[in-house]
Design an enzyme around this catalytic site. Structure first.
Site, short mmCIF file in Angstrom:
data_model
loop_
_atom_site.label_atom_id
_atom_site.label_comp_id
_atom_site.label_asym_id
_atom_site.label_seq_id
_atom_site.Cartn_x
_atom_site.Cartn_y
_atom_site.Cartn_z
N ARG A 14 99.33 47.48 26.83
CA ARG A 14 100.58 47.78 26.13
C ARG A 14 100.38 48.93 25.15
O ARG A 14 101.23 49.81 25.02
CB ARG A 14 101.05 46.51 25.40
CG ARG A 14 102.40 46.70 24.75
CD ARG A 14 103.10 45.37 24.59
NE ARG A 14 104.43 45.54 24.03
CZ ARG A 14 104.79 45.14 22.82
NH1 ARG A 14 103.92 44.52 22.04
NH2 ARG A 14 106.02 45.32 22.41
N HIS A 55 102.56 52.32 25.14
CA HIS A 55 103.34 52.71 23.96
C HIS A 55 102.83 54.02 23.36
O HIS A 55 103.59 54.76 22.74
CB HIS A 55 103.31 51.60 22.90
CG HIS A 55 104.21 50.46 23.24
ND1 HIS A 55 104.84 49.68 22.31
CD2 HIS A 55 104.62 49.96 24.44
CE1 HIS A 55 105.58 48.76 22.90
NE2 HIS A 55 105.45 48.90 24.20
N ASN A 83 106.68 48.49 18.16
CA ASN A 83 105.21 48.55 18.01
C ASN A 83 104.65 47.49 17.07
O ASN A 83 103.43 47.34 16.96
CB ASN A 83 104.79 49.94 17.51
CG ASN A 83 104.84 50.97 18.63
OD1 ASN A 83 104.80 50.60 19.81
ND2 ASN A 83 104.94 52.23 18.28
N HIS A 134 102.47 43.78 33.33
CA HIS A 134 102.96 42.48 32.86
C HIS A 134 102.30 41.31 33.60
O HIS A 134 102.75 40.18 33.50
CB HIS A 134 104.49 42.42 32.97
CG HIS A 134 105.19 43.29 31.97
ND1 HIS A 134 106.55 43.51 31.98
CD2 HIS A 134 104.71 44.00 30.91
CE1 HIS A 134 106.87 44.32 30.98
NE2 HIS A 134 105.78 44.64 30.33
#
Ligand code: HEM
Length: 331
Positions: free
Chosen positions: A64, A68, A93, A189
């Site tokens: 992740r 990001h 975040n 995911h």
């Protein structure tokens, strides 16, 4: 240039630059830190944290984090910079994890070779190592990124769980990623968790209907009702994104979304939307999912990178090397 010289130049690139992308390349740090194997140092720290369980599900944290970072001003480690108004303070975040692990890796690398390895490269090397430890396949990462020195929460425009498939395809295309890359990357995911508040509408009031999202399987609906009560004033519980093997990098996420067990709206939609459902079907039956996931991660790692003389190699991943003199803070 004579024809012979031109041929030599072309041959040079074919032979020695087969794995180059811009200035990024596999093995950028080879031989640059004496006898120390830079990638080995990263791997050692990630392994220690993984086996000593110093941070839960490192693969989820770092996958992740890389997404990001790369989707906001490119893969330049801007997500790591501390500051009252820096990227890490932006709402999407706030639940990103893994910063201390990156600090530990940076410290180990600085002890060996000062100012050599960028924080942006640390994110991509460490993510690869964590994916491997979580059951994924090893993939070669390209390195040679440099670190950015701007990090603003106001630049953070990451997709919400309710983004439509077509908008998501457009967003990924704006980063030079195809819809295939997008679907494989959403396979990130396969590990990790999501907070109930981010998908509660799907359980109790989908599209303001007062009922659940009809694409959700009855099993998942019962599960989520149990774990995510309609009213919860204090706790925002979490639920695994891959309902079957939440700590393993495998393709069960894709098998589950086919059964109506996608937890986030976008997860479920890629299995149903005409634009992506064939890709999902292919992945479910593809024994080579692991290789392609790695390839997609490498492509993610190329998004808007700083190379060559651009940016800097930070001494600390949390701070730029030279602070410009601005009243009220740097970032
Ligand atoms: C349209 C694209 C995407 C959307 C809308 C999306 C959305 C989300 C949301 C809402 C969460 C839960 C966050 C929370 O509870 O605070 C999440 C978690 C996560 N996302 Fe994504 N995501 C996307 C793409 C990706 C990609 C490309 C990757 C990696 C390759 C990724 C990796 C993860 C991981 C591993 C978690 C779990 C983190 C943890 O356990 O700490 N996501 N995502």
């Amino acid at each position: 240039m004579s024809k012979a010289l031109a041929l030599v130049v072309v041959l040079f690139f074919v032979l020695f630059c087969g794995k180059c992308y811009g200035e990024l390349r596999v093995g950028f740090y080879k031989g640059k830190c004496g006898v120390t194997n830079v990638e080995g140092v990263v791997q050692n720290v990630v392994e220690t944290w993984h086996f000593e369980k110093k941070e839960k599900d490192i693969a989820a944290a770092l996958l992740r984090m890389q997404f990001h970072d790369c989707f906001v001003k490119g893969c330049d480690a801007s997500i790591l910079l501390d500051g009252l108004t820096s990227e890490k303070e932006a709402t999407p975040n706030k639940s990103v994890r893994g910063y201390k692990l990156i600090d530990a890796i940076k410290e180990a690398l600085e002890a060996e070779c000062q100012g050599l390895v960028s924080c942006a490269d640390i994110i991509s090397m460490a993510t690869r190592d964590a994916v491997f430890l979580a059951g994924g396949k090893w993939y070669d990462v390209e390195t040679g990124r440099r670190d950015g020195n701007v990090s603003l929460a106001s630049n953070v425009n990451l997709p919400a769980a309710t983004i439509s498939v077509s908008d998501s395809i457009k967003l990924f295309a704006s980063k030079n990623l195809t819809q295939y890359d997008m679907v494989y990357l959403l396979g990130g995911h396969t590990v990790g968790i999501a907070r109930c508040s981010l998908f509660k509408d799907r359980i109790y009031n989908f599209n303001k209907t007062g009922g659940p999202d009809p694409s959700m399987s009855p099993w998942l609906l019962a599960e989520l009702k149990d774990k995510c009560p309609r009213i919860s004033l204090i706790f925002d519980n979490t639920y695994p994104l891959d309902v079957k093997t939440p700590s393993l990098v495998d393709n069960s996420y894709f098998q589950e979304i086919k059964k109506g067990n996608g937890v986030l709206q976008i997860d479920q939609q890629i299995a149903l939307d005409e634009l992506t459902k064939n890709i999902v079907d292919d992945i479910v039956n593809d024994p080579d999912f692991y290789t392609k996931f790695g390839e997609a991660m490498v492509k993610l790692g190329r998004v808007d990178v700083l190379i060559d003389g651009q940016g800097e190699v930070r001494k600390s991943c949390r701070d730029v090397n030279k602070k410009p003199f601005i009243f009220g803070g740097l970032n």
